[in-house]
Design a protein around this motif. Structure first.
Motif, PDB file in Angstrom:
ATOM      1  N   VAL A  73      -7.652   3.074  -5.932  1.00 23.48           N
ATOM      2  CA  VAL A  73      -8.113   3.414  -4.591  1.00 23.48           C
ATOM      3  C   VAL A  73      -9.206   2.425  -4.201  1.00 23.48           C
ATOM      4  N   VAL A  74      -9.009   1.780  -3.064  1.00 23.93           N
ATOM      5  CA  VAL A  74     -10.049   0.927  -2.498  1.00 23.93           C
ATOM      6  C   VAL A  74     -10.570   1.679  -1.286  1.00 23.93           C
ATOM      7  N   HIS A  75     -11.860   1.975  -1.280  1.00 25.49           N
ATOM      8  CA  HIS A  75     -12.417   2.827  -0.235  1.00 25.49           C
ATOM      9  C   HIS A  75     -13.685   2.199   0.327  1.00 25.49           C
ATOM     10  N   GLY A  76     -13.840   2.288   1.626  1.00 19.89           N
ATOM     11  CA  GLY A  76     -15.041   1.772   2.267  1.00 19.89           C
ATOM     12  C   GLY A  76     -15.564   2.750   3.296  1.00 19.89           C
ATOM     13  N   VAL A  77     -16.848   2.630   3.592  1.00 18.68           N
ATOM     14  CA  VAL A  77     -17.462   3.471   4.610  1.00 18.68           C
ATOM     15  C   VAL A  77     -18.221   2.590   5.590  1.00 18.68           C
ATOM     16  N   GLY A  78     -18.396   3.113   6.783  1.00 20.09           N
ATOM     17  CA  GLY A  78     -19.173   2.412   7.795  1.00 20.09           C
ATOM     18  C   GLY A  78     -20.131   3.370   8.463  1.00 20.09           C
ATOM     19  N   GLY A 128     -24.112  12.170   1.796  1.00 17.55           N
ATOM     20  CA  GLY A 128     -24.212  12.231   3.241  1.00 17.55           C
ATOM     21  C   GLY A 128     -22.965  11.725   3.916  1.00 17.55           C
ATOM     22  N   ASP A 129     -22.593  12.333   5.035  1.00 18.81           N
ATOM     23  CA  ASP A 129     -21.458  11.867   5.811  1.00 18.81           C
ATOM     24  C   ASP A 129     -21.811  10.548   6.492  1.00 18.81           C
ATOM     25  N   VAL A 130     -20.805   9.762   6.775  1.00 21.41           N
ATOM     26  CA  VAL A 130     -20.970   8.467   7.422  1.00 21.41           C
ATOM     27  C   VAL A 130     -20.129   8.436   8.692  1.00 21.41           C
ATOM     28  N   ALA A 131     -20.211   7.342   9.442  1.00 21.70           N
ATOM     29  CA  ALA A 131     -19.486   7.243  10.711  1.00 21.70           C
ATOM     30  C   ALA A 131     -17.986   7.047  10.523  1.00 21.70           C
ATOM     31  N   SER A 132     -17.576   6.368   9.448  1.00 24.69           N
ATOM     32  CA  SER A 132     -16.141   6.160   9.240  1.00 24.69           C
ATOM     33  C   SER A 132     -15.816   5.989   7.760  1.00 24.69           C
ATOM     34  N   HIS A 133     -14.595   6.359   7.416  1.00 19.54           N
ATOM     35  CA  HIS A 133     -14.025   6.177   6.078  1.00 19.54           C
ATOM     36  C   HIS A 133     -12.733   5.399   6.230  1.00 19.54           C
ATOM     37  N   SER A 134     -12.463   4.502   5.301  1.00 14.23           N
ATOM     38  CA  SER A 134     -11.142   3.869   5.250  1.00 14.23           C
ATOM     39  C   SER A 134     -10.778   3.670   3.786  1.00 14.23           C
ATOM     40  N   SER A 135      -9.521   3.919   3.452  1.00 17.07           N
ATOM     41  CA  SER A 135      -9.090   3.725   2.075  1.00 17.07           C
ATOM     42  C   SER A 135      -7.637   3.304   2.003  1.00 17.07           C
ATOM     43  N   CYS A 136      -7.310   2.689   0.877  1.00 17.20           N
ATOM     44  CA  CYS A 136      -5.969   2.194   0.609  1.00 17.20           C
ATOM     45  C   CYS A 136      -5.641   2.516  -0.837  1.00 17.20           C
ATOM     46  N   VAL A 137      -4.430   2.989  -1.090  1.00 20.17           N
ATOM     47  CA  VAL A 137      -3.984   3.327  -2.445  1.00 20.17           C
ATOM     48  C   VAL A 137      -2.864   2.368  -2.837  1.00 20.17           C
ATOM     49  N   ALA A 179       0.856  -1.193   0.000  1.00 15.53           N
ATOM     50  CA  ALA A 179       0.000   0.000   0.000  1.00 15.53           C
ATOM     51  C   ALA A 179       0.889   1.239   0.000  1.00 15.53           C
ATOM     52  N   LYS A 180       0.550   2.211  -0.829  1.00 16.71           N
ATOM     53  CA  LYS A 180       1.319   3.455  -0.906  1.00 16.71           C
ATOM     54  C   LYS A 180       0.712   4.548  -0.041  1.00 16.71           C
ATOM     55  N   CYS A 181      -0.539   4.354   0.363  1.00 22.86           N
ATOM     56  CA  CYS A 181      -1.230   5.279   1.254  1.00 22.86           C
ATOM     57  C   CYS A 181      -2.383   4.528   1.889  1.00 22.86           C
ATOM     58  N   PHE A 182      -2.678   4.835   3.144  1.00 21.18           N
ATOM     59  CA  PHE A 182      -3.910   4.351   3.754  1.00 21.18           C
ATOM     60  C   PHE A 182      -4.382   5.367   4.771  1.00 21.18           C
ATOM     61  N   VAL A 183      -5.679   5.319   5.045  1.00 15.39           N
ATOM     62  CA  VAL A 183      -6.254   6.233   6.030  1.00 15.39           C
ATOM     63  C   VAL A 183      -7.486   5.592   6.660  1.00 15.39           C
ATOM     64  N   LEU A 184      -7.653   5.817   7.948  1.00 16.29           N
ATOM     65  CA  LEU A 184      -8.864   5.458   8.678  1.00 16.29           C
ATOM     66  C   LEU A 184      -9.321   6.699   9.410  1.00 16.29           C
ATOM     67  N   GLN A 185     -10.529   7.149   9.096  1.00 11.50           N
ATOM     68  CA  GLN A 185     -11.091   8.333   9.737  1.00 11.50           C
ATOM     69  C   GLN A 185     -12.432   7.993  10.373  1.00 11.50           C
ATOM     70  N   VAL A 186     -12.696   8.618  11.515  1.00  9.12           N
ATOM     71  CA  VAL A 186     -13.940   8.415  12.240  1.00  9.12           C
ATOM     72  C   VAL A 186     -14.631   9.763  12.400  1.00  9.12           C
ATOM     73  N   SER A 205      -5.633   6.670  11.918  1.00 17.94           N
ATOM     74  CA  SER A 205      -4.401   6.059  11.434  1.00 17.94           C
ATOM     75  C   SER A 205      -4.233   6.438   9.970  1.00 17.94           C
ATOM     76  N   SER A 206      -2.991   6.737   9.583  1.00 20.86           N
ATOM     77  CA  SER A 206      -2.745   7.061   8.174  1.00 20.86           C
ATOM     78  C   SER A 206      -1.274   6.849   7.835  1.00 20.86           C
ATOM     79  N   PHE A 207      -1.025   6.749   6.536  1.00 23.02           N
ATOM     80  CA  PHE A 207       0.324   6.624   6.003  1.00 23.02           C
ATOM     81  C   PHE A 207       0.356   7.367   4.675  1.00 23.02           C
ATOM     82  N   ASN A 208       1.338   8.231   4.478  1.00 21.49           N
ATOM     83  CA  ASN A 208       1.523   9.011   3.256  1.00 21.49           C
ATOM     84  C   ASN A 208       0.314   9.905   2.959  1.00 21.49           C
TER      85      ASN A 208
END
Length: 137
Positions: free
Chosen positions: A80-85, A123-132, A33-40, A50-53
C-alpha cells in the motif's frame, strides 16, 4: 521503458509488455494498481472523489481509517502506498499499519493512520490517497 507492444496469447494467458528495443518485458497484470482511492475531507467527513476496487471505508477514530477492497488480494503480502495532504498544517504524516512481518491484517483490507508530527497525536487531514499493488486472488 517506453512500451510499444502488448501481446496476449489467448484467454487466461499472461499479458506482457515489450520495451521498444525488445530486450525487456514486464507482466502487465503484476504492474497494475489493484485498488486506488482519493478522498477529500469535507467538514469532518471524507468524500470519495475517485476509487477502483474499493468496497467501503471505515473511520475507526480521528486519523485512523480502514479501507475494504471489493476483490481480495491473493495473500496479505500486498503493498500500500498512501499519502495525505493538508493545506492548513504542513506537519502531518501517514502510515500504513502492518503486522510485524510487513504483511497486511487481511487479504481484503488495509488500515492507515495520520498524525500531527509536532504533537504526536492522531488527526484527520484534508485528503487521503492510496494505491494497492500485488496479486489479486
Amino acid at each position: 521503458m517506453a512500451l510499444t507492444q502488448i501481446v496476449k496469447d489467448g484467454l487466461g494467458a499472461s499479458l506482457t509488455a515489450t520495451s521498444e528495443g525488445g530486450a525487456v518485458t514486464t507482466s502487465v497484470q503484476q504492474g497494475l494498481a489493484k485498488c486506488f482511492v482519493l478522498q477529500v475531507n469535507s467538514s469532518g467527513s471524507f468524500t470519495t472523489r475517485s476509487s477502483f476496487n474499493l468496497a467501503s471505508t471505515t473511520d475507526n477514530a480521528n486519523g485512523d481509517t480502514t479501507y475494504t477492497l471489493t476483490s481480495a488480494m491473493a495473500s496479505d503480502d500486498f503493498v500500500v502506498v498512501h499519502g495525505v495532504g493538508d493545506n492548513a498544517n504542513q506537519d502531518k504524516f501517514c502510515a500504513n499499519l502492518t503486522q510485524a512481518d510487513g504483511s497486511q491484517t487481511a487479504t481484503n483490507q488495509y488500515r492507515v493512520t495520520s498524525r500531527d508530527i509536532s504533537t504526536g497525536s492522531y488527526g484527520d487531514v484534508a485528503s487521503h490517497s492510496s494505491c494497492v499493488v500485488g496479486s489479486l486472488a
